[in-house]
Design a protein around this motif. Sequence first.
Motif, PDB file in Angstrom:
ATOM      1  N   PRO A 106       5.277  -1.211   3.340  1.00 39.68           N
ATOM      2  CA  PRO A 106       6.354  -0.556   2.585  1.00 39.68           C
ATOM      3  C   PRO A 106       6.533  -1.101   1.166  1.00 39.68           C
ATOM      4  O   PRO A 106       6.745  -0.325   0.225  1.00 39.68           O
ATOM      5  N   ASP A 107       6.445  -2.405   0.976  1.00 42.47           N
ATOM      6  CA  ASP A 107       6.658  -2.972  -0.357  1.00 42.47           C
ATOM      7  C   ASP A 107       5.565  -2.554  -1.327  1.00 42.47           C
ATOM      8  O   ASP A 107       5.843  -2.171  -2.478  1.00 42.47           O
ATOM      9  N   GLU A 108       4.305  -2.632  -0.879  1.00 41.48           N
ATOM     10  CA  GLU A 108       3.202  -2.215  -1.747  1.00 41.48           C
ATOM     11  C   GLU A 108       3.265  -0.720  -2.040  1.00 41.48           C
ATOM     12  O   GLU A 108       3.007  -0.283  -3.177  1.00 41.48           O
ATOM     13  N   LEU A 109       3.592   0.071  -1.013  1.00 37.21           N
ATOM     14  CA  LEU A 109       3.710   1.511  -1.221  1.00 37.21           C
ATOM     15  C   LEU A 109       4.804   1.847  -2.222  1.00 37.21           C
ATOM     16  O   LEU A 109       4.644   2.736  -3.067  1.00 37.21           O
ATOM     17  N   THR A 110       5.921   1.136  -2.132  1.00 34.97           N
ATOM     18  CA  THR A 110       7.024   1.383  -3.065  1.00 34.97           C
ATOM     19  C   THR A 110       6.588   1.128  -4.500  1.00 34.97           C
ATOM     20  O   THR A 110       6.868   1.932  -5.406  1.00 34.97           O
ATOM     21  N   ALA A 111       5.897   0.013  -4.713  1.00 36.42           N
ATOM     22  CA  ALA A 111       5.430  -0.306  -6.058  1.00 36.42           C
ATOM     23  C   ALA A 111       4.432   0.739  -6.556  1.00 36.42           C
ATOM     24  O   ALA A 111       4.504   1.199  -7.710  1.00 36.42           O
TER      25      ALA A 111
END
Length: 247
Positions: A106-111
């Motif tokens: 989720p964090d990488e996708l958000t960025a």
Amino acid sequence: MDEVKVVVAHSERATLRVGDVFLKVDAHQARLDAEVEAMSLAPVPTPKILWRKPPVLAIAALPGTALGCLGEPSTASPAAWAAAGTAIRKLHDAPLPPWPGRGKGPDELTADLDGECERLVANGILPADLVTRNRQIADAALRPWTPMFTHGDLQITHVFVDGDEITGIIDWSEGGPGDALYDLATLTLGHEEHLGDVVAGYGTDVDLDVIRAWWSLRSLLVVRWLVEHGFDPFMAGCEVDVLRSRM
């Protein structure tokens, strides 16, 4: 001699068809390795591997026809769509493969998503209101999930049927641990009318808002790539229309 048909070709890989044989050419050895391994472990029908000589993988054509095509109405029956859901559930219930998933958390996708949204607007590819609305919808997919054995690129053209029966699933290069709802969303992208059939075959409660969020998220992430690699996401029923339908 049979005609050589280019099925798909871009800077990462190419697929050719010669009669009943598909030749997949991929410069990334690890990706071919993962595809072969995923097909050997998946508890669903997959193509027969005829031979392998890196960077080429030769597989046999599956009987039947693809479940459909993005941008075109599917002629497959509701029962065939439900059978696809059943097959996907069988895959998701299988033991996890022994390699890390190729997908991002989720964090990488958000960025990635935030950066891509900025570029879509700054480069004039999509209007700001369309991007903003779909970015809001995409938030529902950016949550922790329990990894399952996923296909990872379960486009409608990768599922083959004969009547109401699934004859096989192709293109396993992205297979591995991932979000189950991403598979369901990828299959039904642009074919929302068949989401109920797929979920009925899948056989369990799913969060439809998350599936719809993945439609927005996936479309936002691929529009620019598709344009830059010679594909047209603006065709009727394709990714840009999916984004517009969320407005």
